[in-house]
Enzyme design. Structure first.
Site, short mmCIF file in Angstrom:
data_model
loop_
_atom_site.label_atom_id
_atom_site.label_comp_id
_atom_site.label_asym_id
_atom_site.label_seq_id
_atom_site.Cartn_x
_atom_site.Cartn_y
_atom_site.Cartn_z
N TYR A 162 0.84 -1.20 0.00
CA TYR A 162 0.00 0.00 0.00
C TYR A 162 0.87 1.25 0.00
O TYR A 162 0.58 2.23 -0.71
CB TYR A 162 -0.92 -0.01 1.22
CG TYR A 162 -1.85 1.17 1.31
CD1 TYR A 162 -2.96 1.28 0.48
CD2 TYR A 162 -1.62 2.19 2.22
CE1 TYR A 162 -3.81 2.36 0.55
CE2 TYR A 162 -2.47 3.29 2.31
CZ TYR A 162 -3.56 3.37 1.47
OH TYR A 162 -4.40 4.45 1.54
N TYR A 163 1.96 1.21 0.76
CA TYR A 163 2.91 2.33 0.83
C TYR A 163 3.45 2.65 -0.56
O TYR A 163 3.48 3.82 -0.98
CB TYR A 163 4.03 1.96 1.79
CG TYR A 163 5.26 2.82 1.73
CD1 TYR A 163 5.30 4.08 2.33
CD2 TYR A 163 6.43 2.36 1.12
CE1 TYR A 163 6.44 4.87 2.30
CE2 TYR A 163 7.57 3.14 1.08
CZ TYR A 163 7.58 4.39 1.67
OH TYR A 163 8.71 5.16 1.64
N PHE A 164 3.86 1.63 -1.31
CA PHE A 164 4.39 1.86 -2.65
C PHE A 164 3.33 2.44 -3.57
O PHE A 164 3.62 3.31 -4.41
CB PHE A 164 4.94 0.56 -3.24
CG PHE A 164 6.33 0.23 -2.76
CD1 PHE A 164 7.42 0.93 -3.26
CD2 PHE A 164 6.55 -0.75 -1.83
CE1 PHE A 164 8.71 0.64 -2.82
CE2 PHE A 164 7.82 -1.04 -1.38
CZ PHE A 164 8.91 -0.35 -1.88
N LYS B 209 2.89 6.13 -2.64
CA LYS B 209 4.03 6.91 -3.10
C LYS B 209 3.94 7.19 -4.60
O LYS B 209 4.23 8.30 -5.06
CB LYS B 209 5.34 6.18 -2.79
CG LYS B 209 5.64 6.01 -1.32
CD LYS B 209 5.92 7.32 -0.61
CE LYS B 209 7.33 7.78 -0.77
NZ LYS B 209 7.65 8.94 0.11
#
Length: 217
Positions: free
Chosen positions: A128-130, A133
Site C-alpha cells: 500500500y505504501y508503494f 508513493k
C-alpha cells in the site's frame, strides 16, 4: 536560498538541513513537538510546530511564505495505512496546494524506486505504501509547479561516499542518506533541472558532476 523542509526531523531531512546551512542557505522546517523546535533552533533552523496530518492548506501555506523552494522528505516508511495515507498521500497533495497558495514554484519530492524490495514477499501495508508513493508522484508531476521527483534506492546510515549514479532510470541498490542529502542540495541549486523524475543509486560519479549531467540542453 530559503528552503522549507517537510520532514526535517527525519534522516534525510536533518542531513539536508545541515548541508544547506553549510552552503549559507536559510532553512525552515516543520516540527511536531516543542522540544524538536528548540533542538532545530539551536542548530540554526527556523522551525514551526505543527502536524502535517492536522494542518490545513492555509496553515501550511503560511509556513511556506517567502521561501524559494520546498523539499518534501517526510514518509511513513511503510507503517500503518492511516499514517501512510496522511503523510505520503494526502500530505503531499496538501503541500502541493499550499505551495500554489504561497506562490512557491520549486517543489522537490523525495520518493522511492518502484523496484524497491521486489525480491521480497512484501506485506499488504508495504505494498500500500508503494502504491501511495506512486500516486503522490503522479499528483506532483501533473501539477503546474516547477517540480522535481528524486527516487533514491535503499537508504543506509553509512557515511556518504560523495559519488553516485543519477539519471532518469537507475538500478535499485543502496545508498547512504548523506549522499542523498548532498545530491538534493546540489539539485536545489541547479535551476536548470526541473519537471524531471530522477533516480539515485550508488555510483562512481562525483555528485556535482552527476547533477550537471542531468541538465537538459
Amino acid at each position: 536560498m530559503d528552503v522549507f523542509i517537510v520532514g526535517i526531523t527525519g534522516g534525510i531531512g536533518g542531513l539536508l538541513a545541515e548541508e544547506l546551512r553549510s552552503r549559507g542557505d536559510t532553512v525552515h522546517g516543520l516540527a511536531r513537538r516543542d522540544d524538536q523546535q528548540a533542538d532545530l533552533a539551536a542548530r540554526g533552523v527556523n522551525a514551526r510546530v505543527g502536524d502535517l496530518a492536522d494542518m490545513t492548506v492555509e496553515q501550511l501555506a503560511a509556513a511556506f511564505a517567502d521561501v524559494d523552494a520546498i523539499v518534501f522528505s517526510a514518509g511513513s516508511n511503510g507503517g500503518s495505512r492511516e499514517v501512510t495515507t496522511a503523510v505520503d498521500g494526502d500530505g503531499v497533495v496538501k503541500a502541493i496546494k499550499a505551495a500554489r497558495l504561497a506562490d512557491v514554484e520549486r517543489f522537490v519530492l523525495v520518493s522511492v524506486l518502484p523496484e524497491s524490495w521486489r525480491e521480497r514477499d512484501l506485506g499488504d501495508e508495504v505494498e500500500y505504501y508503494f502504491a501511495v508513493k506512486k500516486g503522490a508522484d503522479v499528483a506532483l508531476s501533473r501539477s503546474d509547479l516547477n517540480w522535481l521527483i528524486l527516487r533514491p534506492s535503499l537508504l543506509l546510515d553509512d557515511p556518504g561516499t560523495g559519488t553516485v549514479s543519477l539519471g532518469p532510470a537507475e538500478l535499485h541498490g543502496q545508498i547512504a542518506r548523506e549522499d542523498v542529502a548532498v545530491t538534493l542540495a546540489e539539485l536545489l541549486h541547479e535551476s536548470r533541472i526541473g519537471r524531471q523524475i530522477l533516480e539515485l543509486n550508488t555510483g562512481s560519479t562525483p555528485i556535482e558532476e552527476a547533477v550537471r549531467a542531468n541538465v537538459r540542453s
